[in-house]
Design a protein around this motif. Sequence first.
Motif, PDB file in Angstrom:
ATOM      1  N   TYR A 255       0.830  -1.208   0.000  1.00 37.05           N
ATOM      2  CA  TYR A 255       0.000   0.000   0.000  1.00 37.05           C
ATOM      3  C   TYR A 255       0.864   1.258   0.000  1.00 37.05           C
ATOM      4  O   TYR A 255       0.561   2.239  -0.697  1.00 37.05           O
ATOM      5  CB  TYR A 255      -0.944   0.000   1.206  1.00 37.05           C
ATOM      6  CG  TYR A 255      -2.184  -0.854   1.003  1.00 37.05           C
ATOM      7  CD1 TYR A 255      -3.266  -0.388   0.264  1.00 37.05           C
ATOM      8  CD2 TYR A 255      -2.255  -2.133   1.539  1.00 37.05           C
ATOM      9  CE1 TYR A 255      -4.395  -1.178   0.071  1.00 37.05           C
ATOM     10  CE2 TYR A 255      -3.376  -2.930   1.353  1.00 37.05           C
ATOM     11  CZ  TYR A 255      -4.445  -2.445   0.617  1.00 37.05           C
ATOM     12  OH  TYR A 255      -5.563  -3.229   0.412  1.00 37.05           O
ATOM     13  N   ALA A 258       2.166   1.666  -3.458  1.00 35.37           N
ATOM     14  CA  ALA A 258       1.113   2.134  -4.364  1.00 35.37           C
ATOM     15  C   ALA A 258       0.821   3.612  -4.168  1.00 35.37           C
ATOM     16  O   ALA A 258       0.504   4.323  -5.140  1.00 35.37           O
ATOM     17  CB  ALA A 258      -0.151   1.309  -4.148  1.00 35.37           C
ATOM     18  N   ASP A 262       0.942   6.389  -7.046  1.00 38.92           N
ATOM     19  CA  ASP A 262      -0.249   7.180  -7.353  1.00 38.92           C
ATOM     20  C   ASP A 262       0.081   8.663  -7.454  1.00 38.92           C
ATOM     21  O   ASP A 262      -0.559   9.394  -8.223  1.00 38.92           O
ATOM     22  CB  ASP A 262      -1.315   6.954  -6.274  1.00 38.92           C
ATOM     23  CG  ASP A 262      -2.707   7.378  -6.743  1.00 38.92           C
ATOM     24  OD1 ASP A 262      -2.970   7.299  -7.963  1.00 38.92           O
ATOM     25  OD2 ASP A 262      -3.530   7.783  -5.896  1.00 38.92           O
ATOM     26  N   LEU A 272      -6.000   2.704 -10.763  1.00 38.72           N
ATOM     27  CA  LEU A 272      -4.722   2.322 -10.168  1.00 38.72           C
ATOM     28  C   LEU A 272      -4.756   0.861  -9.725  1.00 38.72           C
ATOM     29  O   LEU A 272      -3.809   0.098  -9.960  1.00 38.72           O
ATOM     30  CB  LEU A 272      -4.421   3.228  -8.967  1.00 38.72           C
ATOM     31  CG  LEU A 272      -3.192   2.845  -8.140  1.00 38.72           C
ATOM     32  CD1 LEU A 272      -1.913   3.204  -8.875  1.00 38.72           C
ATOM     33  CD2 LEU A 272      -3.227   3.493  -6.765  1.00 38.72           C
ATOM     34  N   LYS A 273      -5.848   0.447  -9.116  1.00 39.58           N
ATOM     35  CA  LYS A 273      -5.963  -0.926  -8.599  1.00 39.58           C
ATOM     36  C   LYS A 273      -6.017  -1.959  -9.720  1.00 39.58           C
ATOM     37  O   LYS A 273      -5.734  -3.136  -9.488  1.00 39.58           O
ATOM     38  CB  LYS A 273      -7.211  -1.045  -7.724  1.00 39.58           C
ATOM     39  CG  LYS A 273      -7.150  -0.190  -6.463  1.00 39.58           C
ATOM     40  CD  LYS A 273      -8.329  -0.461  -5.537  1.00 39.58           C
ATOM     41  CE  LYS A 273      -9.648  -0.079  -6.150  1.00 39.58           C
ATOM     42  NZ  LYS A 273     -10.767  -0.246  -5.194  1.00 39.58           N
ATOM     43  N   PHE A 352      -0.412  -4.165  -8.302  1.00 38.41           N
ATOM     44  CA  PHE A 352      -0.480  -4.019  -6.847  1.00 38.41           C
ATOM     45  C   PHE A 352      -1.559  -4.952  -6.303  1.00 38.41           C
ATOM     46  O   PHE A 352      -2.738  -4.817  -6.661  1.00 38.41           O
ATOM     47  CB  PHE A 352      -0.807  -2.568  -6.468  1.00 38.41           C
ATOM     48  CG  PHE A 352       0.181  -1.560  -7.001  1.00 38.41           C
ATOM     49  CD1 PHE A 352       1.464  -1.480  -6.479  1.00 38.41           C
ATOM     50  CD2 PHE A 352      -0.167  -0.708  -8.040  1.00 38.41           C
ATOM     51  CE1 PHE A 352       2.376  -0.559  -6.971  1.00 38.41           C
ATOM     52  CE2 PHE A 352       0.730   0.213  -8.533  1.00 38.41           C
ATOM     53  CZ  PHE A 352       2.019   0.292  -8.003  1.00 38.41           C
ATOM     54  N   PHE A 364      -6.052   1.645   1.328  1.00 40.98           N
ATOM     55  CA  PHE A 364      -5.147   2.617   0.705  1.00 40.98           C
ATOM     56  C   PHE A 364      -5.207   3.935   1.479  1.00 40.98           C
ATOM     57  O   PHE A 364      -4.177   4.509   1.851  1.00 40.98           O
ATOM     58  CB  PHE A 364      -5.546   2.810  -0.760  1.00 40.98           C
ATOM     59  CG  PHE A 364      -4.667   3.756  -1.527  1.00 40.98           C
ATOM     60  CD1 PHE A 364      -3.666   3.286  -2.352  1.00 40.98           C
ATOM     61  CD2 PHE A 364      -4.852   5.134  -1.438  1.00 40.98           C
ATOM     62  CE1 PHE A 364      -2.850   4.157  -3.071  1.00 40.98           C
ATOM     63  CE2 PHE A 364      -4.055   6.011  -2.148  1.00 40.98           C
ATOM     64  CZ  PHE A 364      -3.043   5.520  -2.965  1.00 40.98           C
TER      65      PHE A 364
END
Length: 455
Positions: A255, A258, A262, A272-273, A352, A364
């Motif tokens: 996380y 990520a 981002d 994004l996911k 991710f 997140f």
Amino acid sequence: NNTYGKLNHSLGAMAAKSGHGDLLMYPDYAQEILNNFISEGKISLSEGAIKQRMIKEEKLKEIGLNLDKIKYRTNGKQVYIHVGAKLCRQYGVKDQFLAANTDALINQLYSAFFKISDRTLNDIFDYSYCAWRISVGTKSKTVKEDTNEYNRFFRNSEIGSKRPCDIKSTDIRDLFLLMTANHEISKTRFNSAKGVLNGLLQHCLEKGYIDHNPLQNVSRLPLKKRFKPIERKDDYTAEEIYAICDYLAPSNNIYDIAIRFDFCLCARICELKSLKYEDIQRDLLKIRRSVSYDTDATINKDGSVSYGTGIMAETVIKGAAKEGFRDYPLIDEAIKIAKKVHFDHPDWEYLFMSNGKPLRTVSFNRHLRKACEHLGIHYRSSQVIRFTNCDRLYHEAGVAHKDMQSLMGHTTPTMTDHYLNNHGISDESRDKIKGFLHITSPVADFDEDQLILGM
């Protein structure tokens, strides 16, 4: 006229005795009832009741209801029937009907299936509309969110307890004025609630519960200045972004990784996911899908909907518009992050993942909040990261508006404008204004200091 009056009075009395007190609201139906009560020129209540029950039974059979399933309770004092899930969903009725005797049960069934105008708006929403939306493919999460909107704004209102045919445009107008009183609701939230109500009324129209949608006659003009002003959340500053990313850099938590990735994008969190390593081609990221968690839903026998646990679902880009499919240029730091994650986890379906599943938005944001609190930075959600990067690229980097629209995946320039902060007047423009606007002639001959002192 005197004979007609007596006949009408007799019809009303018989209607009340035979459970048809609303006959005069339906003239054609009343005439059919009257004909069944007339035998050789004389009115017969017993013969008419038998004929009327036969008509009801035939109509119930025509829609697929098997009356042979009527059963007695063990005490022998009541009869009941289960109509089946298919008819429940189709007509928005409950599954089990119970009555003191067969005649009363037939009347109950007939009223439920054919006197649809007797159902309130709440009844139709609970036992017909939600199930219909699930059956046509609407995401369960969306239906659940719309249910929350309906419960908040309409369930306990006057129109919620009314039959759809009794709802007037003025009723909806008055409710809208109440909702927007004292600027209590934003335009976005209002439009969301209005969309739920409009969809429900359109469903009533298609089902024949009403012959027009009263919402279509409600003017928005009186509401125009009653909405809550939009309060744009402050973006992350460049210093805050550097601090967050530097703090998270040593972490191997997916996380935290990520979050850093981002901050290199203008992507939606659901995009994004959904990213896969093969979506990265050289220095371009091809955004082609989104991932979100839907809610498992079950349509019950009575037509209501029950919601269960969340399930992951891969979907098309938000809005399913071609503008959502786009190529995004990646900075070197983002490419390094992606290569490192793929090297450590080459078998992952998505770039991710956590515990074998795509990331969850709530987790997140929880990691982002934790980092902000540790650094003493005011926390803003993942949505604000998208706002921040859009605003900085436009105002600071000078990326053209049309290019920002493409990067954001928006269908219209207006949507992009929503993401851009109003930074006021630049120093350059301020100097131009001061050097251009004058109210005195440039050839005027006077002492400016004297003029000011004279005032």
